[in-house]
Design a protein around this motif. Structure first.
Motif, PDB file in Angstrom:
ATOM      1  N   LEU A   2       0.819  -1.225   0.000  1.00 24.82           N
ATOM      2  CA  LEU A   2       0.000   0.000   0.000  1.00 24.82           C
ATOM      3  C   LEU A   2       0.850   1.271   0.000  1.00 24.82           C
ATOM      4  CD1 LEU A   2      -2.975  -0.425   2.500  1.00 24.82           C
ATOM      5  CD2 LEU A   2      -3.030  -0.391   0.019  1.00 24.82           C
ATOM      6  N   LYS A   4       3.557   4.047  -0.714  1.00 26.52           N
ATOM      7  CA  LYS A   4       4.342   4.472  -1.881  1.00 26.52           C
ATOM      8  C   LYS A   4       5.271   5.605  -1.439  1.00 26.52           C
ATOM      9  CE  LYS A   4       0.983   3.209  -5.439  1.00 26.52           C
ATOM     10  NZ  LYS A   4       0.087   2.478  -4.547  1.00 26.52           N
ATOM     11  N   GLN A   6       6.145   8.148  -2.809  1.00 32.29           N
ATOM     12  CA  GLN A   6       5.661   9.497  -3.149  1.00 32.29           C
ATOM     13  C   GLN A   6       4.824  10.108  -2.011  1.00 32.29           C
ATOM     14  OE1 GLN A   6       3.523   7.623  -6.380  1.00 32.29           O
ATOM     15  NE2 GLN A   6       1.646   8.689  -5.822  1.00 32.29           N
ATOM     16  N   GLY A 110     -13.489  -1.238   6.111  1.00 29.15           N
ATOM     17  CA  GLY A 110     -12.237  -1.470   5.382  1.00 29.15           C
ATOM     18  C   GLY A 110     -12.170  -0.662   4.095  1.00 29.15           C
ATOM     19  N   GLY A 111     -13.253  -0.647   3.343  1.00 24.77           N
ATOM     20  CA  GLY A 111     -13.276   0.098   2.081  1.00 24.77           C
ATOM     21  C   GLY A 111     -13.105   1.586   2.294  1.00 24.77           C
ATOM     22  N   ARG A 112     -13.815   2.105   3.278  1.00 20.44           N
ATOM     23  CA  ARG A 112     -13.726   3.541   3.531  1.00 20.44           C
ATOM     24  C   ARG A 112     -12.353   3.913   4.085  1.00 20.44           C
ATOM     25  NH1 ARG A 112     -17.659   7.422   7.217  1.00 20.44           N
ATOM     26  NH2 ARG A 112     -16.354   9.262   7.039  1.00 20.44           N
ATOM     27  N   LEU A 114      -9.506   2.457   3.610  1.00 21.24           N
ATOM     28  CA  LEU A 114      -8.503   2.389   2.542  1.00 21.24           C
ATOM     29  C   LEU A 114      -8.508   3.675   1.715  1.00 21.24           C
ATOM     30  CD1 LEU A 114      -6.492   0.789   0.701  1.00 21.24           C
ATOM     31  CD2 LEU A 114      -8.510  -0.024  -0.547  1.00 21.24           C
ATOM     32  N   ALA A 115      -9.682   4.067   1.217  1.00 22.41           N
ATOM     33  CA  ALA A 115      -9.762   5.259   0.363  1.00 22.41           C
ATOM     34  C   ALA A 115      -9.421   6.518   1.160  1.00 22.41           C
ATOM     35  CB  ALA A 115     -11.161   5.364  -0.247  1.00 22.41           C
ATOM     36  N   TRP A 116      -9.914   6.590   2.395  1.00 18.86           N
ATOM     37  CA  TRP A 116      -9.658   7.770   3.229  1.00 18.86           C
ATOM     38  C   TRP A 116      -8.159   7.934   3.479  1.00 18.86           C
ATOM     39  CZ3 TRP A 116      -7.221   9.171   7.663  1.00 18.86           C
ATOM     40  CH2 TRP A 116      -7.532  10.431   8.198  1.00 18.86           C
ATOM     41  N   ILE A 118      -5.500   6.761   1.863  1.00 22.61           N
ATOM     42  CA  ILE A 118      -4.714   7.116   0.669  1.00 22.61           C
ATOM     43  C   ILE A 118      -4.914   8.590   0.332  1.00 22.61           C
ATOM     44  CG2 ILE A 118      -4.505   6.741  -1.825  1.00 22.61           C
ATOM     45  CD1 ILE A 118      -5.036   3.757  -1.272  1.00 22.61           C
ATOM     46  N   ASN A 119      -6.158   9.030   0.317  1.00 24.95           N
ATOM     47  CA  ASN A 119      -6.398  10.439  -0.011  1.00 24.95           C
ATOM     48  C   ASN A 119      -5.784  11.356   1.033  1.00 24.95           C
ATOM     49  OD1 ASN A 119      -7.814  12.718  -1.418  1.00 24.95           O
ATOM     50  ND2 ASN A 119      -8.791  12.858   0.589  1.00 24.95           N
ATOM     51  N   ALA A 122      -1.931  11.190   0.597  1.00 28.40           N
ATOM     52  CA  ALA A 122      -1.478  11.611  -0.735  1.00 28.40           C
ATOM     53  C   ALA A 122      -1.869  13.046  -1.059  1.00 28.40           C
ATOM     54  CB  ALA A 122      -2.053  10.676  -1.800  1.00 28.40           C
ATOM     55  N   ALA A 123      -2.935  13.537  -0.442  1.00 31.07           N
ATOM     56  CA  ALA A 123      -3.407  14.885  -0.796  1.00 31.07           C
ATOM     57  C   ALA A 123      -3.359  15.839   0.397  1.00 31.07           C
ATOM     58  CB  ALA A 123      -4.837  14.797  -1.341  1.00 31.07           C
TER      59      ALA A 123
ATOM     60  N   LEU B  19      -4.053  11.706  -7.894  1.00 28.55           N
ATOM     61  CA  LEU B  19      -3.421  11.580  -6.583  1.00 28.55           C
ATOM     62  C   LEU B  19      -3.625  10.196  -5.972  1.00 28.55           C
ATOM     63  CD1 LEU B  19      -4.168  15.015  -4.874  1.00 28.55           C
ATOM     64  CD2 LEU B  19      -1.931  14.041  -5.356  1.00 28.55           C
ATOM     65  N   MET B  20      -4.819   9.662  -6.080  1.00 30.24           N
ATOM     66  CA  MET B  20      -5.125   8.410  -5.388  1.00 30.24           C
ATOM     67  C   MET B  20      -4.783   7.169  -6.196  1.00 30.24           C
ATOM     68  SD  MET B  20      -8.715   9.256  -3.468  1.00 30.24           S
ATOM     69  CE  MET B  20      -8.736   7.668  -2.632  1.00 30.24           C
ATOM     70  N   MET B  70      -6.116   0.682  -5.519  1.00 32.14           N
ATOM     71  CA  MET B  70      -5.918   1.236  -4.164  1.00 32.14           C
ATOM     72  C   MET B  70      -5.385   0.185  -3.202  1.00 32.14           C
ATOM     73  SD  MET B  70      -8.808   4.066  -3.240  1.00 32.14           S
ATOM     74  CE  MET B  70     -10.244   3.039  -3.389  1.00 32.14           C
ATOM     75  N   SER B  71      -5.911  -1.023  -3.293  1.00 31.96           N
ATOM     76  CA  SER B  71      -5.583  -2.050  -2.294  1.00 31.96           C
ATOM     77  C   SER B  71      -4.385  -2.911  -2.683  1.00 31.96           C
ATOM     78  CB  SER B  71      -6.788  -2.971  -2.081  1.00 31.96           C
ATOM     79  OG  SER B  71      -7.031  -3.732  -3.257  1.00 31.96           O
ATOM     80  N   PHE B  81     -17.340  -3.856   0.756  1.00 35.40           N
ATOM     81  CA  PHE B  81     -16.028  -3.204   0.759  1.00 35.40           C
ATOM     82  C   PHE B  81     -15.894  -2.288  -0.461  1.00 35.40           C
ATOM     83  CE2 PHE B  81     -11.591  -2.598   0.019  1.00 35.40           C
ATOM     84  CZ  PHE B  81     -10.940  -2.729   1.232  1.00 35.40           C
ATOM     85  N   SER B  84     -18.226   0.700  -0.422  1.00 35.37           N
ATOM     86  CA  SER B  84     -17.796   1.698   0.552  1.00 35.37           C
ATOM     87  C   SER B  84     -16.584   2.482   0.046  1.00 35.37           C
ATOM     88  CB  SER B  84     -17.467   0.990   1.868  1.00 35.37           C
ATOM     89  OG  SER B  84     -17.030   1.898   2.830  1.00 35.37           O
ATOM     90  N   ALA B  85     -15.651   1.776  -0.605  1.00 36.75           N
ATOM     91  CA  ALA B  85     -14.447   2.450  -1.109  1.00 36.75           C
ATOM     92  C   ALA B  85     -14.796   3.453  -2.214  1.00 36.75           C
ATOM     93  CB  ALA B  85     -13.446   1.410  -1.626  1.00 36.75           C
ATOM     94  N   GLU B  88     -16.502   6.478  -0.767  1.00 41.75           N
ATOM     95  CA  GLU B  88     -15.556   7.421  -0.179  1.00 41.75           C
ATOM     96  C   GLU B  88     -14.864   8.235  -1.264  1.00 41.75           C
ATOM     97  OE1 GLU B  88     -15.281   8.388   2.782  1.00 41.75           O
ATOM     98  OE2 GLU B  88     -13.424   9.563   2.697  1.00 41.75           O
ATOM     99  N   ILE B  92     -14.765  12.199  -1.627  1.00 39.85           N
ATOM    100  CA  ILE B  92     -13.527  12.977  -1.758  1.00 39.85           C
ATOM    101  C   ILE B  92     -13.604  13.921  -2.965  1.00 39.85           C
ATOM    102  CG2 ILE B  92     -11.061  12.762  -2.294  1.00 39.85           C
ATOM    103  CD1 ILE B  92     -11.207  10.055  -0.640  1.00 39.85           C
TER     104      ILE B  92
END
Lengths: 142, 149
Positions: A2, A4, A6, A110-112, A114-116, A118-119, A122-123, B19-20, B70-71, B81, B84-85, B88, B92
Motif C-alpha cells: 500500500l 508508496k 511518493q 475497510g473500504g472507507r 482504505l480510500a480515506w 490514501i487520499n 497523498a493529498a 493523486l489516489m 488502491m488495495s 467493501f 464503501s471504497a 468514499e 472525496i
C-alpha cells in the motif's frame, strides 16, 4: 504494497508513523479479505481495531503538533478532519460490538478506511509538506 | 463558477484519480457514449448556496479497477467493501469540488454518500452530466442542483 514513496512528507517522525499506519492497514485488509471463516477473522480484526483506536490518535496528535510548530495555516481544518476520522473509528467499533461482529459493517469500514487513508496522506498531508517547503521550515522535525 | 460546474467536477475528478490512483490519462466523453447496465450509483447530497445532489455512476469494471489499484489486491465482484471504497471516492471528489466553489464564494456542505437508484423525475435549475473516460474505465457524474433562493 500500500505504501508508496511518493507519500513521504520529508518529516521523519510523521513519515515513520504513516508507514506503520499503512503497514497495519494492509495487514488488516489481508485478514479482512482472506478466505478463512468470519469467526477466525473477527479475532484478528479486533486487534487491528484496538490498534487503530490508539495509534491513530497518537499519530494525529503528533502530526498536529508538527503543524503547529511550523505555523501551518490549515491546522484547524486539518485537525477537524482528524477528529471526524477518530469519531468514525470509534463509532464503527461500537456498532461492530453491538452488532455481534457483523461482517458487512467491517467490510464497509475497510473500504472507507482504505480510500480515506490514501487520499489523506497523498493529498491532505502533502499540503503540509508543500507549506513547509515554501516557508523553508521543512527541516523542523520533532 | 456556478455556470461552469462541469469543469469544476471534471477537474476535481481528474485530481483525485491522479493523486489516489496515479492515473492522469483522463478525458471528457459525450454522455451518449456512456453505456452501462451494471453499475454502482452513489448519491452525494449538497446543501447551501447550491442544493441537490450529484450521482456518481461507477460501472462495475471501473469500481473493481479502482479498488484493485488502491488495495493492491484482486477484487472480482462488488460487495460492501467495494461499494464503501468508491463511495468514499465520490465523497472525496465532492469535497474537492466544494473547496473550489468555496474559493469562489459559493458556500456548500455535502451529506454522506449513499447508494442510490437512478431516477430522472425531478427538475433542477442546473442539470448536467460530466462523463469521463479514464485508463481504468468510464465514470459519469449526474449534477442536479438548484441555486438557493
Amino acid at each position: 504494497m500500500l505504501w508508496k514513496d511518493q507519500y513521504e512528507l520529508g518529516v521523519p517522525l510523521i513519515d515513520a508513523q504513516h508507514k506503520e499506519l499503512f503497514r497495519r492497514v494492509e495487514a488488516f485488509l489481508q485478514v479482512l479479505r482472506s478466505g478463512v471463516s468470519w469467526d477466525d477473522k473477527a479475532l484478528q480484526l479486533n486487534d487491528t481495531l484496538e490498534f487503530m483506536k490508539g495509534y491513530v490518535v497518537e499519530h494525529f496528535r503528533d502530526e498536529e503538533e508538527y503543524q503547529e510548530s511550523i505555523g501551518y495555516p490549515g491546522y484547524e481544518a486539518h485537525k477537524q478532519i482528524h477528529n471526524n476520522m477518530v469519531d468514525y473509528v470509534l463509532e464503527v467499533s461500537k456498532q461492530y460490538e453491538e452488532s455481534n461482529k457483523n461482517e458487512d459493517l467491517m467490510q464497509q469500514f475497510g473500504g472507507r478506511l482504505l480510500a480515506w487513508l490514501i487520499n489523506h496522506v497523498a493529498a491532505e498531508d502533502q499540503r503540509i509538506a508543500n507549506y513547509a517547503r515554501e516557508k523553508g521550515v521543512s527541516g523542523n522535525d520533532k | 463558477m456556478i455556470n461552469n460546474l462541469y469543469n469544476v467536477f471534471f477537474d476535481a475528478t481528474h485530481n483525485v484519480f491522479q493523486l489516489m490512483l496515479n492515473i492522469s490519462d483522463i478525458s471528457a466523453q459525450p454522455e451518449e457514449e456512456f453505456k452501462c447496465d451494471d453499475e454502482v450509483d452513489i448519491s452525494v447530497g449538497i446543501q447551501g448556496d447550491l442544493s441537490g445532489e450529484v450521482i456518481y455512476r461507477f460501472p462495475v469494471p471501473t469500481s473493481l479497477n479502482i479498488v484493485n489499484i488502491m488495495s493492491g489486491m484482486q477484487f472480482d465482484s462488488v460487495d460492501a467493501f467495494v461499494t464503501s471504497a468508491v463511495s468514499e471516492m465520490a465523497n472525496i471528489i465532492s469535497g474537492n469540488v466544494l473547496t473550489a466553489l468555496s474559493d469562489n464564494d459559493v458556500k456548500c456542505d455535502i451529506l454522506p454518500p449513499v447508494l442510490c437508484k437512478l431516477d430522472d423525475d425531478k427538475d433542477y435549475e442546473l442539470k448536467t452530466s460530466c462523463c469521463i473516460n479514464t485508463a481504468i474505465g468510464e465514470i459519469c457524474l449526474l449534477i442536479r442542483l438548484n441555486r438557493a433562493s
